[in-house]
Design a protein around this motif. Structure first.
Motif, PDB file in Angstrom:
ATOM      1  N   SER A  17      -1.273   2.672 -13.671  1.00 19.02           N
ATOM      2  CA  SER A  17      -1.558   2.393 -12.410  1.00 19.02           C
ATOM      3  C   SER A  17      -0.764   1.333 -11.665  1.00 19.02           C
ATOM      4  N   ALA A  18      -0.891   1.111 -10.307  1.00 16.38           N
ATOM      5  CA  ALA A  18      -0.258   0.318  -9.614  1.00 16.38           C
ATOM      6  C   ALA A  18      -1.123  -0.330  -8.627  1.00 16.38           C
ATOM      7  N   ASP A  19      -1.236  -1.953  -8.566  1.00 14.29           N
ATOM      8  CA  ASP A  19      -1.897  -2.646  -8.000  1.00 14.29           C
ATOM      9  C   ASP A  19      -1.306  -3.476  -6.881  1.00 14.29           C
ATOM     10  N   ALA A  20      -1.704  -3.345  -5.486  1.00 16.48           N
ATOM     11  CA  ALA A  20      -1.182  -4.204  -4.642  1.00 16.48           C
ATOM     12  C   ALA A  20      -1.717  -5.687  -4.545  1.00 16.48           C
ATOM     13  N   ILE A  21      -0.856  -6.557  -5.223  1.00 14.26           N
ATOM     14  CA  ILE A  21      -1.532  -7.815  -5.391  1.00 14.26           C
ATOM     15  C   ILE A  21      -1.607  -8.552  -3.921  1.00 14.26           C
TER      16      ILE A  21
ATOM     17  N   ASP B 169       0.994  -1.198  -0.204  1.00  8.22           N
ATOM     18  CA  ASP B 169       0.083  -0.059   0.085  1.00  8.22           C
ATOM     19  C   ASP B 169       0.969   1.147   0.044  1.00  8.22           C
ATOM     20  N   ASP B 170       2.010   0.988   0.629  1.00  4.47           N
ATOM     21  CA  ASP B 170       3.055   2.449   0.615  1.00  4.47           C
ATOM     22  C   ASP B 170       3.481   2.492  -0.814  1.00  4.47           C
ATOM     23  N   VAL B 171       3.552   1.664  -1.756  1.00  2.00           N
ATOM     24  CA  VAL B 171       4.064   1.829  -2.910  1.00  2.00           C
ATOM     25  C   VAL B 171       2.987   2.387  -3.587  1.00  2.00           C
ATOM     26  N   VAL B 172       1.870   1.772  -3.789  1.00  2.00           N
ATOM     27  CA  VAL B 172       0.716   2.342  -4.518  1.00  2.00           C
ATOM     28  C   VAL B 172       0.309   3.587  -4.238  1.00  2.00           C
ATOM     29  N   ALA B 173       0.402   4.172  -2.831  1.00  2.00           N
ATOM     30  CA  ALA B 173       0.080   5.529  -2.489  1.00  2.00           C
ATOM     31  C   ALA B 173       1.061   6.452  -3.140  1.00  2.00           C
ATOM     32  N   ASN B 174       2.304   5.979  -3.257  1.00  2.00           N
ATOM     33  CA  ASN B 174       3.324   6.805  -3.693  1.00  2.00           C
ATOM     34  C   ASN B 174       3.061   7.047  -5.260  1.00  2.00           C
ATOM     35  N   ILE B 175       2.886   5.844  -6.025  1.00  2.00           N
ATOM     36  CA  ILE B 175       2.677   5.823  -7.552  1.00  2.00           C
ATOM     37  C   ILE B 175       1.168   6.720  -7.661  1.00  2.00           C
ATOM     38  N   GLU B 176       0.377   6.667  -7.043  1.00  2.00           N
ATOM     39  CA  GLU B 176      -0.918   7.447  -7.283  1.00  2.00           C
ATOM     40  C   GLU B 176      -0.486   8.749  -7.141  1.00  2.00           C
TER      41      GLU B 176
ATOM     42  N   SER C 127      14.320   3.988 -13.720  1.00  2.00           N
ATOM     43  CA  SER C 127      13.427   5.169 -13.192  1.00  2.00           C
ATOM     44  C   SER C 127      13.028   5.147 -11.881  1.00  2.00           C
ATOM     45  N   LEU C 128      12.826   3.948 -11.385  1.00  2.00           N
ATOM     46  CA  LEU C 128      12.803   3.880  -9.845  1.00  2.00           C
ATOM     47  C   LEU C 128      13.764   4.042  -9.182  1.00  2.00           C
ATOM     48  N   GLY C 129      14.924   4.051  -9.821  1.00  6.52           N
ATOM     49  CA  GLY C 129      16.338   4.430  -8.925  1.00  6.52           C
ATOM     50  C   GLY C 129      16.503   5.873  -9.053  1.00  6.52           C
ATOM     51  N   ASP C 130      15.834   6.529  -9.811  1.00  4.01           N
ATOM     52  CA  ASP C 130      16.262   8.160 -10.200  1.00  4.01           C
ATOM     53  C   ASP C 130      16.115   8.752  -8.936  1.00  4.01           C
ATOM     54  N   TYR C 131      16.478  10.023  -8.581  1.00  7.45           N
ATOM     55  CA  TYR C 131      16.452  10.405  -7.465  1.00  7.45           C
ATOM     56  C   TYR C 131      14.976  11.022  -6.832  1.00  7.45           C
ATOM     57  N   PRO C 132      14.247  11.347  -7.929  1.00  9.44           N
ATOM     58  CA  PRO C 132      13.025  11.813  -6.849  1.00  9.44           C
ATOM     59  C   PRO C 132      11.966  10.611  -6.565  1.00  9.44           C
ATOM     60  N   ALA C 133      12.463   9.240  -7.018  1.00  9.43           N
ATOM     61  CA  ALA C 133      11.539   8.208  -6.931  1.00  9.43           C
ATOM     62  C   ALA C 133      11.892   7.486  -5.460  1.00  9.43           C
ATOM     63  N   LEU C 134      11.938   8.359  -4.537  1.00 10.30           N
ATOM     64  CA  LEU C 134      11.947   7.594  -3.038  1.00 10.30           C
ATOM     65  C   LEU C 134      10.648   7.454  -2.543  1.00 10.30           C
ATOM     66  N   ILE C 135      10.462   6.368  -1.703  1.00 11.88           N
ATOM     67  CA  ILE C 135       9.115   6.063  -1.224  1.00 11.88           C
ATOM     68  C   ILE C 135       8.947   6.397  -0.014  1.00 11.88           C
ATOM     69  N   VAL C 136       7.812   7.188   0.482  1.00 10.38           N
ATOM     70  CA  VAL C 136       7.382   7.656   1.563  1.00 10.38           C
ATOM     71  C   VAL C 136       6.280   6.879   2.281  1.00 10.38           C
ATOM     72  N   HIS C 137       5.938   7.201   3.472  1.00 12.54           N
ATOM     73  CA  HIS C 137       4.958   6.180   4.044  1.00 12.54           C
ATOM     74  C   HIS C 137       3.327   6.444   3.591  1.00 12.54           C
ATOM     75  N   ARG C 138       2.755   5.471   3.449  1.00 16.96           N
ATOM     76  CA  ARG C 138       1.422   5.744   2.897  1.00 16.96           C
ATOM     77  C   ARG C 138       0.591   6.734   3.451  1.00 16.96           C
TER      78      ARG C 138
END
Lengths: 310, 542
Positions: free
Chosen positions: B173-177, B146-153, B196-207
């Motif tokens: 979209s991103a789906d939590a399986i 859910d953390d990743v999905v919230a970030n992607i959204e 792209s997920l390794g690029d510098y603005p693609a850090l994951i924050v809490h949901r």
């Protein structure tokens, strides 16, 4: 005297008012650029419009000016976009740091330059006079950025005995103060010394000094009792005006040594289009400039018995 | 692993192994592509070692004595939302607290990070990421899908203003399986999703990051450090987390102390030379020789895809005339430009923004200086008597205005008078996509197609040239969907040729980047995008 003081005060206030109007007009006519700065280059026109509306930037400029002036007078300088905090929170500590730098510089420079200037002026044309004048001209001619590089090379990179920057990250450090103070003293002491020398030389040529010498007073007493007080009137004005230079004219030194002072803050604000911060810094600089000018005028009038008001 | 096992990870992997065996791809390109397709770095290095004889070198882990503080000279900028980061200095602070799903190493290879592994479907339109189950947030919450999905959204919300919006332009979209599996659904194939997920603005924050104020300072992270002290333009201090073990193992550093010495490069170097800091974020090319002469300092150099482009806004006169653009390009001698403006510390550019270190780079004939061609093109365009133009650039770093000055000198013999308008950084970047002629620095990206997607595709936010070419866009789509390196290189060659022919940029050179440290710091490697990897660093006592 009261009329004179009142006139100076009114003139000072009018000058500051005029500068504030010019400053505000220059910085806030183009509100679009303020929105771009705050919201970023990727913001859309709609986002910018909403932000401008929400922050009152779509009101007439005179309304905004009066509001800004009122806030400024009660110490509310607005918000810094660069520092993301109240301008006052960042401005006063920085001003304090520059004040500290000025204090150290003045504390060392004034006695040195007055002493050298008096010695040089006492015997105009002597070897001492020529040596001091030569030294003063050389040091004043070297710009701060050049002496900063030279001193840094010697004391930081070559001898390795002084820190290279003066950010006071772990609190006040006398060692970190040495290089910026040294650069400022080297640049400025020659100017004050030469002004003192010129004033002293002029006084030493005056009839009352000649009379004092001819009537047989010891030379030391002639200098200390009769010449010195009059010779220091002109340097007084110069010294007071140096306060203004030490506040906003030390940008190069603060930048080079990463000194967190008022000059560096002004530069940072300008480079980052931080409008509220630029306005506050510029107004503080104007207040200090006009204030020191007024103090110099009043002090000169007080010290010079030839200028009196009835 | 046999071919069947490889194919179970991704259908293209057996072919990739075959290419390496036959020498049709390099070890480096094999490692890059196979890890992108979900093969673990250990397995990829193992296969490559078996074939080439160059054996696996374990990625750097923290070694040395636990404890200590690393002091870094780097600008401390305003911190708010990691996905809005526009400077890698900001992301270096963010990254100590918030982490990416994938990380790009100093060797320019992307490896799993918060995502333990991933797979892509055959046509690269669906990517499945398996998240680390032992990662936790500093508030005690588990790190979940859910953390990743919230970030992607959030990234995909245009109004949010993150550059990730265009970075993931094909992501729908991103789906939590399940709690630890996320699937990315793409509208078109995209090879570069992990990059792209390794690029510098693609850090994951809490949901709950955005519900909780959206500020980095008030929200938890999964990283091994947490912020303890922070003042913009002065200092940022981060301490090692003590609430729970970090998912990645032992971390040696107790504290990271970032000190802002302003924008004067001589101040940084003086701070390092006098022992006030241990590491610099960067040194300028002018300072490389000085650092080489200082025995107590360590100099780091990395060849990168970092560059600057003198780009034309192709819809603004006189640059809307291709003849004018070609004439300007014809005046440039890239070798001399590199020597005069950047002390020869890099590689000459070829005016197409794909670097020799990019895996799909195709070599084209080098652009040649030709004043006769320039003059005839100008005459044809109606500027036989000369042309007065202006280029806008930033004042710092100095290599940018220096390059513009050298370009101005090169244009003079053709009768082109170029005025170099040097602006404060804030002023330039406020309008960077609007200048009719501007010089813009571009950071390193591991794949050539990534930059082309960001900067030259029709209508994307960072398209500063306003270039629009359906043929180019279609070829770029093809490149994005082409896994086979040889085939992708063939497409890239056409893309490079189009950019060269349309003369939309002068790309002077590829920069080698440099920095310096004292000899107390262990484990530091200069990553091409200057991304710091704090968890693997340690300090020796001096």
């Amino acid at each position: 005297m009261i009329v004179f003081l009142a006139r100076r005060l009114v003139f000072m206030l009018l000058t500051m008012l005029a500068v504030s109007i010019i400053l505000f007009a220059m910085l806030e006519v183009n509100v679009e650029s303020i929105a771009v700065r705050v919201l970023g280059a990727y913001s859309t026109d709609t986002q910018r419009e909403i932000w401008l509306e929400a922050n009152g930037y779509l009101r007439p400029i005179y309304v905004r000016y009066i509001e800004w002036l009122g806030n400024f007078l009660v110490g509310d300088f607005g918000e810094s976009t660069r520092f993301n905090t109240r301008v006052a929170d960042i401005l006063w500590p920085r001003l304090g740091n520059t004040g500290l730098l000025a204090l150290f510089t003045f504390g060392i420079m004034i006695p040195i330059s007055l002493t050298l200037g008096v010695f040089a002026g006492m015997r105009e044309g002597s070897r001492t006079d020529r040596s001091i004048t030569f030294l003063s001209v050389i040091t004043t001619s070297v710009p701060e950025f050049a002496s900063a590089v030279l001193l840094s090379f010697i004391f930081v990179f070559w001898l390795g005995i002084l820190p290279g920057t003066s950010g006071f990250t772990d609190g006040f450090s006398l060692r970190e103060m040495i290089l910026p103070v040294m650069v400022l003293i080297i640049y400025d002491f020659g100017y004050v010394a030469r002004m003192t020398r010129a004033s002293m030389a002029e006084v030493m040529q005056s009839p009352y000094i000649r009379t004092a010498v001819l009537k047989g007073l010891p030379y030391r007493r002639v200098v200390m009792r009769h010449a010195l007080r009059n010779a220091l009137i002109a340097p007084f004005t110069v010294i007071v005006l140096q306060i203004n230079w030490l506040l906003s004219g030390v940008i190069v030194v603060e930048y080079f040594f990463a000194y967190k002072g008022f000059g560096a803050l002004l530069l940072e604000a300008a480079l980052n289009n931080d409008i509220d911060l630029i306005q506050a810094c510029a107004m503080i600089a104007v207040i200090v400039a006009v204030g020191t000018q007024t103090i110099a005028d009043i002090g000169y009038t007080y010290l010079n018995p030839r200028i009196r008001f009835t | 692993m046999d071919k069947k096992e490889l194919a179970s990870v991704h259908v293209a992997l057996p072919n990739l192994v075959e290419q390496l065996e036959k020498g049709r791809t390099t070890r480096r390109d094999f490692l890059r592509t196979s890890t992108l397709l979900g093969l673990s770095a250990t397995a990829a290095y193992g296969i490559a070692g078996k074939i080439t004889g160059e054996h696996f070198v374990a990625p750097a882990r923290a070694q040395g004595t636990p404890g200590g503080t690393v002091r870094i000279s780097m600008n401390v900028m305003e911190l708010s939302d990691p996905s809005l980061a526009d400077w890698s200095q900001k992301s270096n602070v963010y990254r100590a607290v918030n982490e990416p799903l994938a990380k790009i190493g100093a060797d320019n290879i992307t490896r799993p990070y918060l995502a333990e592994r991933w797979e892509a479907n055959d046509d690269l339109t669906a990517w499945t990421f398996h998240l680390r189950e032992n990662a936790t947030w500093s508030n005690g919450d588990a790190f979940i899908a859910d953390d990743v999905v919230a970030n992607i959204e959030k990234w995909l919300d245009e109004a949010h203003g993150s550059s990730n919006y265009s970075r993931f332009s094909s992501l729908e979209s991103a789906d939590a399986i399940d709690d630890h599996t996320v699937r990315f659904n793409l509208s078109s194939p995209d090879l570069a999703v992990p990059e792209s997920l390794g690029d510098y603005p693609a850090l994951i924050v809490h949901r709950n990051f955005w519900n909780n104020g959206g500020s980095f300072l008030d929200n938890p992270g999964t990283g091994p450090f947490q912020m303890s002290d922070y003042t913009v333009a002065e200092r940022a201090r981060l301490n090692r987390r003590t609430d729970a073990p970090w998912w990645g193992g032992e971390v040696m550093l107790d504290e990271i102390d970032i000190i802002d010495h302003g924008d004067d490069p001589s101040a940084y170097l003086a701070a390092l030379a006098s022992g006030q800091v241990d590491l610099l974020y960067e040194i300028s090319a002018d300072q490389v020789a000085a650092v080489r002469g200082m025995e107590d300092l360590e100099l780091y150099e990395t060849v990168t895809g970092q560059t600057g482009v003198a780009r034309f806004h192709v819809t603004s006169p006189p640059f809307d005339d291709p003849r004018v653009r070609r004439a300007i390009r014809a005046c440039i001698d890239h070798d001399v430009l590199l020597e005069l403006a950047f002390q020869n510390l890099g590689t000459p550019g070829e005016d197409h923004h794909v670097a020799p270190i990019h895996p799909e780079y195709a070599e084209l004939p080098r652009p040649q200086q030709d004043y006769d061609l320039a003059r005839s093109l100008l005459a044809e365009a109606g500027y036989a008597d000369g042309l007065d133009i202006e280029i806008n650039c930033v004042a710092q770093p100095t290599w940018e205005p220096n390059t513009c000055q050298v370009i101005a000198e090169m244009l003079r013999p053709a009768g082109i008078n170029l005025n170099v308008n040097i602006l404060p950084g804030g002023t330039y970047w406020d309008r960077w996509t609007d200048w009719p002629f501007g010089f813009t620095s571009w950071t390193h990206r591991p794949l050539g197609v990534q930059v082309l997607n960001l900067a030259y595709r029709t209508g994307v936010p960072w398209n500063e040239t306003n270039y629009s070419n359906p043929e180019f866009d279609a070829l770029l789509d093809q490149a994005n969907a082409t896994l086979d390196l040889e085939a992708r290189r063939a497409i890239t060659e056409q893309l490079e040729q189009i950019i060269q022919n349309d003369s939309i940029i002068i790309q002077p050179y590829w920069r080698a980047i440099h920095t310096a440290s004292n000899r107390n710091i262990n484990g530091f490697e200069l990553q091409p995008a200057r991304e710091f990897d704090f968890p693997v660093w340690s300090m020796s006592s001096s």
